[in-house]
Write an enzyme that holds these catalytic residues in place. Structure first.
Site, PDB file in Angstrom:
ATOM      1  N   LYS A  71      10.102   0.232 -13.894  1.00 50.11           N
ATOM      2  CA  LYS A  71       9.686  -0.014 -12.510  1.00 50.11           C
ATOM      3  C   LYS A  71       8.464  -0.910 -12.498  1.00 50.11           C
ATOM      4  O   LYS A  71       7.549  -0.723 -13.311  1.00 50.11           O
ATOM      5  CB  LYS A  71       9.321   1.338 -11.861  1.00 50.11           C
ATOM      6  CG  LYS A  71       9.053   1.246 -10.377  1.00 50.11           C
ATOM      7  CD  LYS A  71      10.324   1.241  -9.563  1.00 50.11           C
ATOM      8  CE  LYS A  71      10.082   0.891  -8.102  1.00 50.11           C
ATOM      9  NZ  LYS A  71       9.928  -0.568  -7.865  1.00 50.11           N
ATOM     10  N   LYS A 107       7.347  -5.444 -15.412  1.00 53.17           N
ATOM     11  CA  LYS A 107       6.709  -6.385 -14.483  1.00 53.17           C
ATOM     12  C   LYS A 107       7.397  -7.723 -14.608  1.00 53.17           C
ATOM     13  O   LYS A 107       7.945  -8.051 -15.664  1.00 53.17           O
ATOM     14  CB  LYS A 107       5.225  -6.527 -14.833  1.00 53.17           C
ATOM     15  CG  LYS A 107       4.380  -7.119 -13.741  1.00 53.17           C
ATOM     16  CD  LYS A 107       4.230  -6.157 -12.567  1.00 53.17           C
ATOM     17  CE  LYS A 107       2.873  -6.141 -11.984  1.00 53.17           C
ATOM     18  NZ  LYS A 107       2.529  -4.916 -11.303  1.00 53.17           N
ATOM     19  N   THR A 191      -0.365   1.476  -1.324  1.00 50.39           N
ATOM     20  CA  THR A 191      -1.273   1.181  -2.443  1.00 50.39           C
ATOM     21  C   THR A 191      -2.727   1.269  -1.972  1.00 50.39           C
ATOM     22  O   THR A 191      -3.566   1.920  -2.609  1.00 50.39           O
ATOM     23  CB  THR A 191      -0.980  -0.211  -3.051  1.00 50.39           C
ATOM     24  OG1 THR A 191       0.421  -0.359  -3.207  1.00 50.39           O
ATOM     25  CG2 THR A 191      -1.672  -0.381  -4.381  1.00 50.39           C
ATOM     26  N   ASN A 222      -2.415  -7.331   0.864  1.00 44.99           N
ATOM     27  CA  ASN A 222      -1.920  -6.067   1.409  1.00 44.99           C
ATOM     28  C   ASN A 222      -2.720  -4.856   0.928  1.00 44.99           C
ATOM     29  O   ASN A 222      -3.092  -3.983   1.715  1.00 44.99           O
ATOM     30  CB  ASN A 222      -0.434  -5.924   1.040  1.00 44.99           C
ATOM     31  CG  ASN A 222       0.152  -4.657   1.594  1.00 44.99           C
ATOM     32  OD1 ASN A 222       0.005  -4.369   2.775  1.00 44.99           O
ATOM     33  ND2 ASN A 222       0.781  -3.866   0.745  1.00 44.99           N
ATOM     34  N   SER A 362       7.098   3.660  -3.818  1.00 49.75           N
ATOM     35  CA  SER A 362       8.357   3.016  -4.214  1.00 49.75           C
ATOM     36  C   SER A 362       9.337   4.074  -4.738  1.00 49.75           C
ATOM     37  O   SER A 362      10.541   4.013  -4.475  1.00 49.75           O
ATOM     38  CB  SER A 362       8.113   2.009  -5.332  1.00 49.75           C
ATOM     39  OG  SER A 362       7.689   0.780  -4.802  1.00 49.75           O
TER      40      SER A 362
HETATM   41  N1  GLU Z   1       3.327  -4.026  -7.718  1.00 49.13           N
HETATM   42  C1  GLU Z   1       2.856  -2.692  -7.520  1.00 49.13           C
HETATM   43  C2  GLU Z   1       2.052  -2.225  -8.711  1.00 49.13           C
HETATM   44  O1  GLU Z   1       1.513  -2.993  -9.468  1.00 49.13           O
HETATM   45  C3  GLU Z   1       3.982  -1.741  -7.139  1.00 49.13           C
HETATM   46  C4  GLU Z   1       5.062  -1.618  -8.139  1.00 49.13           C
HETATM   47  C5  GLU Z   1       6.299  -0.864  -7.621  1.00 49.13           C
HETATM   48  O2  GLU Z   1       6.261  -0.404  -6.490  1.00 49.13           O
HETATM   49  O3  GLU Z   1       7.238  -0.775  -8.379  1.00 49.13           O
HETATM   50  O4  GLU Z   1       1.837  -1.062  -8.880  1.00 49.13           O
END
Ligand code: GLU
Length: 428
Positions: A71, A107, A191, A222, A362
């Site tokens: 994820k 990522k 977040t 955001n 998420s």
């Molecule tokens: N991009 C966000 C992070 O760095 C969310 C990642 C997600 O929701 O999978 O945590």
């Protein structure tokens, strides 16, 4: 140390190695976890509005999926490198583990500047990403989400392309989608709110009344915007916000010593988090250099932008008044700065704990997609707050009991959970 170029992947490995030593992690698990388990490098040809074709480079890196499907977000950034994506994939593994959600870490990044792309070009880029990666991502293997400069519209285009290719409905293949199209209420705020839930708990532990505090913020995307909103709602005063100006190609700090009106600031920013200088001046903001956010006379620093912002050089400018740093961004502090933070006795809420609210929501989004039943916002935020405060207190408790730095305590919990999963699966 000035002028040093920091590589986030090296930073992530230094952090990991330090804690692996402290917990005597066996050699094989250490080798497995100090690097990604697989990575994809690809090109995406995109038909531009002017009739030419531009080729973009992209990466998707899976660090570890022993605890569940990988994820993590997908970012659009002109300076993206595979090493920053590798680091970020590692931090995702620790992030999911520290809040104890059944997911691994990944990522992705595409080297591009969406601020200079039309909506049509962005859509074709998103669809091109899915065409390249459809075989390697999916609801039970690797689930992307928004990150720096990507948003819910990008996620929806990606879902649509994936469903067109696979011929079914798979809303759980991506998160951060619009509400009503498989998105979860509360995901936009998650977040930033998570950052402030951990800050609120940290202040309680330090016996500091949040209403007597002030903060300086780096970033106004955001995460930063929603962190600022909740912090202000709880009575804190944001005196400075630093953000990128795409027109001038430099950052500015917007300061108001008696406190910025976050609602008003949110009204004058664009969708990438840049604040309009003229309008900010009309609101009574002083406009300072972008780096000045760190030098403000405040109690709390909230780095909510990019990596490597708090270095020994910038740290030298920090006011003696600063008591807490909450890392809303991923990897904002370089490892050589951790010693300085300890020396100054500043309380640190480390990134992969502090900003875990996004991926936690998420996870809730995926659960709701799988049930095809969506919860009210209050329920989502209540579950989020519970997860974040529980994780915070577990890390704080371990740090207190074992005399550990907060970052190391968070790592101990996360690494142990992942190491356990790897062992139970029989990989090691
Ligand atoms: N991009 C966000 C992070 O760095 C969310 C990642 C997600 O929701 O999978 O945590």
């Amino acid at each position: 140390m000035g002028g040093e170029i920091y590589n986030p992947y090296v930073n992530a490995q230094i952090q990991f190695d330090n804690v692996a030593d402290q917990i005597n992690l066996d050699q094989s698990t250490r080798e497995l976890l100090r690097q990604p388990s697989r990575e994809y490098h690809f090109t995406i040809p995109v038909k531009m509005d002017d009739g030419t074709t531009k080729v973009f480079n992209g990466y998707r890196v899976v660090h570890n999926d022993a605890r569940g499907p990988a994820k993590g977000g997908l970012r659009f950034h002109p300076q993206e490198t595979v090493d920053s994506i590798r680091a970020l994939s590692m931090w995702m593994t620790w992030k999911c583990a520290v809040v104890d959600i059944p997911l691994g870490g990944a990522k992705g990044g595409i080297v591009c500047d969406p601020r200079n792309l039309s909506m049509g070009e962005q859509e074709r880029l998103c669809r091109g990403f899915i065409r390249q990666m459809a075989k390697n991502i999916g609801p039970v293997s690797d689930v992307p989400a928004p990150d720096v400069m990507t948003n819910k519209q990008h996620m929806l285009w990606m879902m649509d392309e994936y469903e067109t290719i696979t011929g079914g409905h798979y809303p759980g293949m991506i998160t951060g989608k619009p509400v009503g199209m498989g998105g979860s209420l509360g995901r936009t705020e998650a977040t930033g709110y998570g950052v402030i839930y951990t800050l609120r708990e940290a202040l309680k532990e330090l016996n500091i009344d949040i209403t007597s505090t002030s903060a300086s913020l780096q970033g106004f995307g955001n995460v930063a915007e929603h962190a600022a909103r909740l912090y202000s709602k709880l009575g804190g005063k944001i005196v400075a916000i630093s953000c990128w100006d795409n027109h001038d190609k430099k950052a500015y700090t917007f300061r108001k010593l008696d406190g910025l009106d976050i609602e008003a600031m949110a009204q004058i920013k664009d969708s990438f988090g840049s604040i309009d200088k003229q309008k900010a001046a009309a609101l009574g903001c002083e406009i300072l250099d972008g780096g000045d956010w760190i030098a403000q006379d405040v109690d709390i620093l909230l780095p909510c932008a990019l990596e490597n912002q708090i270095t020994p050089v910038t740290f030298a400018k920090i006011s003696d008044r600063v008591k807490v740093i909450c890392e809303g961004a991923n990897g904002p502090t370089t490892p050589d700065c951790d010693e300085l933070i300890k020396e100054k006795n500043i309380y640190l809420v480390p990134d992969f704990l502090c900003n875990a609210g996004g991926v936690t929501c998420s996870y809730f989004e995926q659960v709701q997609c799988n049930m095809n039943y969506f919860w009210p916002k209050e329920e989502v935020l209540e579950k989020l707050e519970h997860k974040m405060t529980t994780a915070f207190h577990a890390v704080h408790k371990l740090a207190q009991e074992e005399g550990l730095y907060m970052r190391d305590a968070a790592y101990v919990i996360a690494i142990n959970r992942v190491a356990e999963a790897v062992k139970l699966r029989g990989w090691i």
